[in-house]
Enzyme design. Structure first.
Site, mmCIF file in Angstrom:
data_model
loop_
_atom_site.group_PDB
_atom_site.id
_atom_site.type_symbol
_atom_site.label_atom_id
_atom_site.label_comp_id
_atom_site.label_asym_id
_atom_site.label_seq_id
_atom_site.Cartn_x
_atom_site.Cartn_y
_atom_site.Cartn_z
ATOM 1 N NE ARG A 114 -4.190 -1.825 1.920
ATOM 2 C CZ ARG A 114 -4.308 -3.111 2.231
ATOM 3 N NH1 ARG A 114 -3.312 -3.721 2.857
ATOM 4 N NH2 ARG A 114 -5.380 -3.796 1.920
ATOM 5 C CB THR A 158 -0.633 -5.324 2.469
ATOM 6 O OG1 THR A 158 -1.552 -5.009 3.522
ATOM 7 C CG2 THR A 158 -0.788 -6.785 2.083
ATOM 8 C CB ALA A 175 -6.941 -11.400 11.761
ATOM 9 C CB THR A 233 -3.908 -7.934 12.095
ATOM 10 O OG1 THR A 233 -5.125 -7.886 11.366
ATOM 11 C CG2 THR A 233 -3.603 -9.375 12.441
ATOM 12 C CG ASP A 298 -13.786 -8.041 8.168
ATOM 13 O OD1 ASP A 298 -12.767 -7.861 8.854
ATOM 14 O OD2 ASP A 298 -13.787 -7.911 6.932
ATOM 15 C CE LYS A 325 -13.071 -3.563 6.533
ATOM 16 N NZ LYS A 325 -12.980 -5.035 6.392
ATOM 17 C CB CYS A 597 -6.881 -13.490 -5.810
ATOM 18 S SG CYS A 597 -5.761 -13.305 -4.406
ATOM 19 C CG HIS A 598 -8.510 -15.959 -9.489
ATOM 20 N ND1 HIS A 598 -7.841 -15.688 -10.665
ATOM 21 C CD2 HIS A 598 -7.661 -16.708 -8.737
ATOM 22 C CE1 HIS A 598 -6.644 -16.267 -10.630
ATOM 23 N NE2 HIS A 598 -6.501 -16.879 -9.468
ATOM 24 C CG MET A 637 -1.247 -19.192 -9.389
ATOM 25 S SD MET A 637 -2.911 -18.902 -8.767
ATOM 26 C CE MET A 637 -3.355 -20.562 -8.232
#
Length: 671
Positions: A114, A158, A175, A233, A298, A325, A597-598, A637
């Site tokens: 980031r 990240t 986490a 975290t 979350d 959030k 991811c995908h 990947m």
């Protein structure tokens, strides 16, 4: 490169950083994402144009650049750092830490970097495998490197490092996918020596507690929580007050999310979803404020923390402002941690408000989704405000927040909280069933934290919208998922200028000067965030063909960019025979291991290849070589060595079924 005078000072505060530099993630350690530069203002912004651009290779571009002494530094892909002449885009050096190859299983839940930080002639970057690296800013050569996490644990990094008083601070993530316990660590910025570490949740009492704070926090947990890790975290947000010698950290969700699994459904579970104030010299606990006691959705609080002085009840008060959030924006006394105010900025169903005396949420009991019930949760786990930065303009007195408005359904049906255990390998493991529900909108909100009301609001396309920059030119810059990069009047929200980047612009912009000229830089393209689907974006994005670019603007700029190539067509497997039970089994595996991811095949948001357009799934041998044997690990990947032949076959069945569905949709073969 000569060291700027301010670098030798005790802290990079708003007044100490030269107006033309942007040396850290939020520019200054009060983390305002604000620059006083005003050469580009409401009157001149119409003449803003592209000065130069740089195409980047495949990989995550959603990162915050920095700029010092006319040099721009970026970290994209898996923490590949570049130094660039900010006046013309000339590449000066590149450093690749080979993080994807080193990450192993950690690669499964890591989307890159980031951002980076500058201090005393060094660039600092963190990597997917958990290293913190200091580079010589002039040459790009490593000065020192330390491993900040366990080599084989589930922790991954990240976030952008933060630097104050010769110390560099970093946290970690993980986490959502592993039984880990969060912590924050401070290192000597000169040599990488560890100075202190603060754990954000308590460990096994039988091992003793590292501090009085951990012993105190342990009283808010139940059962054998340490077997699940705990979480908490601190993967993104930090801020520093040099007068109070206090560092503020924003902490994340529990591990797992489900409070009944994690802590028998009892206790506040400190310090989850909190802002925690620490003594900056020693790392010792000062105070905390918890946004979501006993958090179970979350709703982490790792969003930007802005430090400001506001007039509260007619008196100046040192505060911090955060929109986590959970759908509220909070004002907290940063000296004592006392609650001041909280107001909703989006639709909220989990609580009716925040108690003005205790500062605790007034929860909707149904929101805890017990006994197999289902609850439609607003905001979704993506948050009303995700990690993409908000900004605070001290002159206007407004905080500018990129708001997302959507919901998910939560249920614990079929989950035995007493027997649930984390999987043996890194995969999504929240201990709760979640699914998309309603809404998919967004807006840019200007909020007055003193008057506690909206100043203005501008709708933005689709669900995801970009990080925010505020400037002394009375401007607010933000990118959109529709491909536009826009400048708004800070006082009214009126759009004054825009640029078509042809791809979503989600990264946070910065502004700086080089050779007396003011520039604005933003990175364009998607990637870097979990779970982005094509449904969340306002335009189709293909991982392989989307351009990833550094875009730098100045008054009178006349450079041009080319639009992206058309996405490849959907690859239909002519030999495919649908097997519904196999497809269902494969869908469950895909959701735990591949979706973040995908996305769904045919609905990828660009973080990883759209598998509906890949020739790999139809070929069994190639699929196994890539997925189980790690044939493309160097490209990001991950290897899934634990998958059996039957599981691989089930995942292929699900992908090919979704590909057939994508091919049948109008326009699916050529968006």
């Amino acid at each position: 490169m000569m060291q700027p005078a301010w670098a030798a000072g005790s802290a990079s505060t708003q007044t100490e950083v030269p107006v033309g530099d942007w040396p850290g993630y939020g520019r200054t350690l009060d983390e305002l994402h604000f620059s006083p530069l005003a050469l580009i203002d409401v009157n001149s912004v119409a003449r803003l144009g592209l000065a130069w651009s740089m195409d980047l290779p495949v990989g995550n571009p959603v990162s915050a650049p920095i700029a010092v002494d006319g040099i721009l530094y970026t970290s994209t892909g898996y923490s590949v750092v570049r130094a660039i002449d900010a006046t013309n885009g000339r590449l000066l050096w590149t450093f690749d830490p080979a993080a994807a190859e080193a990450a192993g299983e950690k690669l499964r839940m890591n989307w890159g970097s980031r951002g980076v930080a500058w201090w005393n002639g060094k660039i600092y970057v963190a990597t997917a495998d958990g290293r913190l690296i200091a580079l010589n800013a002039k040459t790009g050569r490593p000065v020192w490197s330390v491993l900040t996490v366990g080599k084989d644990d589930g922790r991954t990094v990240t976030g952008a490092p933060r630097i104050y008083d010769g110390k560099v601070v970093i946290g970690h993530g993980g986490a959502d996918t592993s039984p880990i316990r969060g912590y924050v660590t401070a290192y000597d910025a000169n040599d990488g020596r560890q100075l202190w570490r603060f754990h954000t949740v308590p460990g096994n009492p039988a091992d003793g507690f590292e501090s009085d704070a951990m012993e105190m926090a342990s009283k808010t947990w139940r059962g054998e929580w340490w077997k699940h890790g705990g979480g908490g975290t601190a993967w993104n947000s930090f801020a520093y007050d040099p007068d109070l010698k206090t560092i503020y950290i924003g902490t994340g969700n529990g591990s797992p999310w489900n409070h009944r699994i994690r802590s028998e459904g009892k206790g506040d579970n400190l310090f989850l979803c909190s802002v925690v104030a620490l003594d900056a010299e020693t790392g010792k606990y000062k105070w905390h404020y918890q946004f979501n006691p006993g958090e179970t959705w979350d709703y982490n609080a790792a969003m930007d923390i802005h430090l400001a002085t506001l007039s509260i009840a007619g008196k100046p008060r040192k505060v911090l402002i955060e929109a986590p959030k959970n759908g509220f924006v909070y004002v907290i006394d940063r000296v004592t941690g006392a609650f001041i105010s909280a107001d909703p900025i989006a639709r909220v169903t989990w609580a009716s408000g925040i108690d003005p005396v205790s500062g605790r949420p007034i929860e909707n009991p149904e929101a805890r989704y017990d006994n197999g019930s289902s609850f439609e949760l607003w905001p979704s786990p993506h948050g009303a405000h995700t990690w993409l930065p908000s900004a605070y303009d001290p002159a206007a007195g407004l905080v500018y927040i990129p708001v997302m408005d959507a919901s998910y359904s939560f249920s614990d049906k079929g989950i035995d909280s007493r027997r649930w255990r984390h999987p043996a390998h890194i995969e999504w493991a929240a201990g709760v069933n979640v699914a998309r529900a309603g809404g998919a909108g967004s807006y840019l909100l200007a909020w007055d934290p003193v008057k506690r009301r909206e100043a203005w609001k501008v709708p933005t396309p689709a669900l995801w919208n970009g990080g925010v920059l505020a400037t002394g030119g009375s401007l607010v810059f933000q990118g959109q998922s529709a491909g536009k990069f826009v400048a708004y009047a800070a006082a009214t929200g009126k759009p004054l200028w825009s640029f078509d980047a042809h791809v979503p612009v989600l990264a946070p912009p910065i502004t700086f000067t080089a050779k007396g000229r003011q520039y604005v830089t933003v990175l364009a393209g998607t990637g870097g965030t979990a779970g982005i689907s094509a449904d969340d974006l306002a335009m189709p994005v293909d991982y392989r063909t989307q351009p990833r670019r550094i875009l730098t603007f100045a008054l009178g700029g006349r450079a041009r960019i080319t639009p992206p190539a058309r996405p490849a067509p959907v690859v239909v497997d002519a030999a495919f025979l649908r097997d519904m039970p196999a497809m269902q089994r494969g869908g469950a595996l895909f959701g735990k291991r591949c979706f973040s991811c995908h996305g769904l095949p045919g609905k990828s948001g660009g973080t990883a290849p759209d598998l509906a357009r890949s020739e790999v799934p139809p070929d069994r041998d190639v699929f196994e070589a890539v997925v189980r044997d790690g044939g493309l690990a160097g490209n990001g990947m991950p290897r899934f060595a634990e998958l059996s032949d039957a599981e691989l076959a089930d995942i292929r069945q699900f992908i090919r079924a979704m590909t057939d569905q994508a091919a049948a949709r109008p326009g699916a073969t050529m968006p």
